[in-house]
Design a protein around this motif. Structure first.
Motif, PDB file in Angstrom:
ATOM      1  N   UNK A   1       0.814  -1.106  -0.026  1.00 50.65           N
ATOM      2  CA  UNK A   1       0.173   0.011  -0.010  1.00 50.65           C
ATOM      3  C   UNK A   1       0.711   1.372   0.113  1.00 50.65           C
ATOM      4  N   UNK A   2       2.130   1.071   0.555  1.00 50.31           N
ATOM      5  CA  UNK A   2       2.864   2.490   0.775  1.00 50.31           C
ATOM      6  C   UNK A   2       3.398   2.786  -0.595  1.00 50.31           C
ATOM      7  N   UNK A   3       3.819   1.730  -1.448  1.00 49.14           N
ATOM      8  CA  UNK A   3       4.276   1.865  -2.898  1.00 49.14           C
ATOM      9  C   UNK A   3       3.351   2.377  -3.696  1.00 49.14           C
ATOM     10  N   UNK A   4       2.004   1.713  -3.704  1.00 49.49           N
ATOM     11  CA  UNK A   4       0.999   2.330  -4.427  1.00 49.49           C
ATOM     12  C   UNK A   4       0.359   3.823  -3.896  1.00 49.49           C
ATOM     13  N   UNK A   5       0.574   4.008  -2.631  1.00 48.23           N
ATOM     14  CA  UNK A   5       0.137   5.365  -2.292  1.00 48.23           C
ATOM     15  C   UNK A   5       1.251   6.365  -2.902  1.00 48.23           C
ATOM     16  N   UNK A   6       2.473   5.943  -3.177  1.00 45.83           N
ATOM     17  CA  UNK A   6       3.198   6.936  -3.515  1.00 45.83           C
ATOM     18  C   UNK A   6       3.008   7.262  -4.969  1.00 45.83           C
ATOM     19  N   UNK A   7       2.343   6.523  -5.617  1.00 43.35           N
ATOM     20  CA  UNK A   7       2.096   6.841  -7.357  1.00 43.35           C
ATOM     21  C   UNK A   7       1.547   7.985  -7.457  1.00 43.35           C
TER      22      UNK A   7
ATOM     23  N   UNK B   1       3.459  -3.404  -9.386  1.00 46.48           N
ATOM     24  CA  UNK B   1       3.620  -3.277  -7.870  1.00 46.48           C
ATOM     25  C   UNK B   1       2.778  -4.651  -7.239  1.00 46.48           C
ATOM     26  N   UNK B   2       1.588  -4.529  -7.646  1.00 47.28           N
ATOM     27  CA  UNK B   2       0.732  -6.041  -7.480  1.00 47.28           C
ATOM     28  C   UNK B   2       1.404  -7.229  -7.819  1.00 47.28           C
ATOM     29  N   UNK B   3       1.765  -7.291  -8.931  1.00 45.30           N
ATOM     30  CA  UNK B   3       2.390  -8.541  -9.486  1.00 45.30           C
ATOM     31  C   UNK B   3       3.770  -8.787  -8.465  1.00 45.30           C
ATOM     32  N   UNK B   4       4.400  -7.859  -8.016  1.00 43.67           N
ATOM     33  CA  UNK B   4       5.656  -8.129  -7.469  1.00 43.67           C
ATOM     34  C   UNK B   4       5.306  -8.292  -6.134  1.00 43.67           C
ATOM     35  N   UNK B   5       4.376  -7.846  -5.440  1.00 44.12           N
ATOM     36  CA  UNK B   5       3.987  -8.092  -3.843  1.00 44.12           C
ATOM     37  C   UNK B   5       3.138  -9.304  -3.755  1.00 44.12           C
ATOM     38  N   UNK B   6       2.639  -9.753  -4.582  1.00 50.07           N
ATOM     39  CA  UNK B   6       1.630 -10.995  -4.261  1.00 50.07           C
ATOM     40  C   UNK B   6       2.461 -12.189  -4.750  1.00 50.07           C
ATOM     41  N   UNK B   7       2.761 -13.038  -3.764  1.00 49.78           N
ATOM     42  CA  UNK B   7       3.893 -13.903  -4.021  1.00 49.78           C
ATOM     43  C   UNK B   7       3.641 -15.075  -4.877  1.00 49.78           C
ATOM     44  N   UNK B   8       2.178 -15.207  -5.104  1.00 46.90           N
ATOM     45  CA  UNK B   8       1.708 -16.273  -6.065  1.00 46.90           C
ATOM     46  C   UNK B   8       1.876 -15.939  -7.430  1.00 46.90           C
TER      47      UNK B   8
END
Length: 71
Positions: free
Chosen positions: A2-8, A50-57
């Motif tokens: 969320x912090x990475x996406x909040x900085x977008x 960002x989503x693809x990187x942070x969700x492990x699956x």
């Protein structure tokens, strides 16, 4: 994540700043005009990454796909 996406939205601020600098003739040039549109598009590019990187699956599936196609 969320912090990475909040900085977008900061990219939109930079894009708006470059637009206003060009609009009020503080700075001008083709690079500044291109920068305005690139900053606005970066949010759409980075948000899914960002989503693809942070969700492990998702990350594991993508890495597996790239390793399978590597020659």
């Amino acid at each position: 994540m969320l912090s990475a996406q909040a900085s977008l939205p900061l990219l939109h601020v930079l894009g708006s700043l470059s637009f206003f600098l060009g609009f009020f003739d503080v700075l001008h040039g083709e690079a500044l005009e291109s920068c305005t549109f690139m900053m606005a598009e970066m949010t759409a590019i980075f948000s899914p990454l960002i989503v693809l990187f942070y969700i492990e699956d998702y990350r594991r599936a993508i890495l597996t796909a790239f390793k399978a196609t590597a020659v």
